[in-house]
Design a protein around this motif. Sequence first.
Motif, mmCIF file in Angstrom:
data_model
loop_
_atom_site.group_PDB
_atom_site.id
_atom_site.type_symbol
_atom_site.label_atom_id
_atom_site.label_comp_id
_atom_site.label_asym_id
_atom_site.label_seq_id
_atom_site.Cartn_x
_atom_site.Cartn_y
_atom_site.Cartn_z
ATOM 1 N N ARG A 7 1.037 -1.251 0.025
ATOM 2 C CA ARG A 7 0.037 -0.055 0.068
ATOM 3 C C ARG A 7 0.975 1.320 -0.020
ATOM 4 O O ARG A 7 1.697 1.306 0.739
ATOM 5 C CB ARG A 7 -0.822 0.000 1.218
ATOM 6 N N LEU A 8 0.461 2.239 -0.956
ATOM 7 C CA LEU A 8 1.391 3.490 -0.994
ATOM 8 C C LEU A 8 0.896 4.627 -0.404
ATOM 9 O O LEU A 8 -0.481 4.488 -0.665
ATOM 10 C CB LEU A 8 1.810 3.701 -2.682
ATOM 11 N N TYR A 9 1.427 5.515 0.201
ATOM 12 C CA TYR A 9 0.594 6.571 0.869
ATOM 13 C C TYR A 9 1.514 7.668 1.163
ATOM 14 O O TYR A 9 2.993 7.497 0.812
ATOM 15 C CB TYR A 9 0.238 6.188 2.497
ATOM 16 N N ASP A 10 1.072 8.868 1.440
ATOM 17 C CA ASP A 10 2.146 9.817 1.492
ATOM 18 C C ASP A 10 3.187 9.832 2.873
ATOM 19 O O ASP A 10 2.685 9.275 3.923
ATOM 20 C CB ASP A 10 1.246 11.258 1.689
ATOM 21 N N GLY A 11 4.345 9.862 2.302
ATOM 22 C CA GLY A 11 5.434 9.526 3.405
ATOM 23 C C GLY A 11 5.977 8.071 3.562
ATOM 24 O O GLY A 11 6.763 7.764 4.490
ATOM 25 N N HIS A 12 5.442 7.240 2.535
ATOM 26 C CA HIS A 12 5.941 5.854 2.767
ATOM 27 C C HIS A 12 7.361 5.794 2.500
ATOM 28 O O HIS A 12 7.961 6.571 1.752
ATOM 29 C CB HIS A 12 5.506 5.072 1.179
#
Length: 201
Positions: A7-12
């Motif tokens: 799962r990719l997200y802001d700040g990964h």
Amino acid sequence: MTDITRRLYDGHPVWPGDTPCSFELTWKMREGASVNVGKLTTTTHLGTHLDAPWHYVEDGGKLESVPLSVLIGPCQVVDARGQRALDAPFLRSLELRAERVLFYTGQPDEWRDFPQEFTHVLPAAVDYLAERGVKLFGTDAPSVDPLTSKDLPGHKAFARHGIYIVEGLALGTVRPGGYELIALPLRLEGADASPVRAILR
């Protein structure tokens, strides 16, 4: 069907010193824009990703040189937990049956911090994989070489044998065995790598 993509997200988390992952809205409906539009800034090696040979060999092929046929087809998932490094004796203890082999080394499916230690791959193990006809190597680790490696012997061994590498898979819920793999990158011309959406069925 099982999604084996992180799962990719802001700040990964990204490799230390690499481009941080940032996602933000540049147009916002709540502020009067007609649509929401986002901006993504990141490394090409974000999360679950495919390395092009050019990433680790100066005259290696860039992303568009990777055949789609290698990225789709029968694969085998192997439980390699407890292995500090993948070596030839361990691989010889397995019944490798597919051209695409994915190794679950025990990495969690979600990283809150970038791993400092993980299972890497020894060149002799890559030689054995080549003997077995492997064309694609996948791992849940962020790299096939240790974090501190500068000469990248694992990557170079894969390059010598023409075996492609997918890193950062999310395999925590997958049982060992045979599957069909689909792991498609973005169509980035001249790139060293790309995030992929990887699934098993």
